[in-house]
Design an enzyme around this catalytic site. Structure first.
Site, short mmCIF file in Angstrom:
data_model
loop_
_atom_site.label_atom_id
_atom_site.label_comp_id
_atom_site.label_asym_id
_atom_site.label_seq_id
_atom_site.Cartn_x
_atom_site.Cartn_y
_atom_site.Cartn_z
CB SER A 110 -0.89 0.03 1.25
OG SER A 110 -1.75 -1.07 1.29
CB ILE A 121 -6.69 8.13 -0.13
CG1 ILE A 121 -7.75 9.23 0.03
CG2 ILE A 121 -6.96 7.23 -1.33
CD1 ILE A 121 -9.15 8.74 0.26
CD GLU A 122 -4.39 0.62 2.83
OE1 GLU A 122 -3.75 -0.44 2.78
OE2 GLU A 122 -5.25 0.85 3.71
CB ILE A 123 -3.32 3.64 -3.77
CG1 ILE A 123 -3.91 5.04 -3.77
CG2 ILE A 123 -3.42 2.97 -5.14
CD1 ILE A 123 -5.37 5.12 -4.16
#
Length: 131
Positions: A110, A121-123
């Protein structure tokens, strides 16, 4: 017992709907949507993020709806190096990452950033299975 199948949509309380739509469209590649009554959202896959202005909340609403209180994880199929490149090119600060985490379906890697309202916001990308 109730059987929940999936999440249909989430609602984010934001300070400025236009600014939020621009971020989620230009930075995260989501599609802007307008619903009846000029309500705005962004969509991706089969999900929608409805965007409600803090100054014009839609009832019923959460008990304490405030901008910047969400923590969301989005899964990407892009290599995280591509995501990092895109974020840097758009002057989006990466808070942390890449780091190893556990997603709902197993190990993920992540990156963390913040949207214009300060939401975390975690991608994430699911790790390739080891052979």
């Amino acid at each position: 017992m109730i059987n929940i199948d999936r999440v249909d949509h989430l609602v984010l309380t934001v300070a400025d709907v236009d600014r939020a739509v621009q971020f989620y469209e230009q930075i995260l590649g989501m599609t802007p949507v307008t619903f009846p009554g000029e309500r705005r959202a962004v969509s991706f896959g089969g999900q929608t993020l409805k965007l409600h202005a803090a100054s014009e909340l839609v009832e019923p609403t959460a008990t304490h709806p405030v901008p910047g209180s969400a923590n969301l994880c989005f899964v990407t199929t892009n290599a995280l190096s591509e995501v990092q490149e895109h974020l840097r090119a758009n002057e989006v600060w990466i808070e942390e990452g890449p780091v190893s985490r556990i997603g709902s379906q197993g190990p993920i890697t992540s990156l963390y950033l913040r949207d214009p309202d300060g939401n975390l916001i975690e991608i994430a990308r699911y790790d390739e299975p080891e052979e």
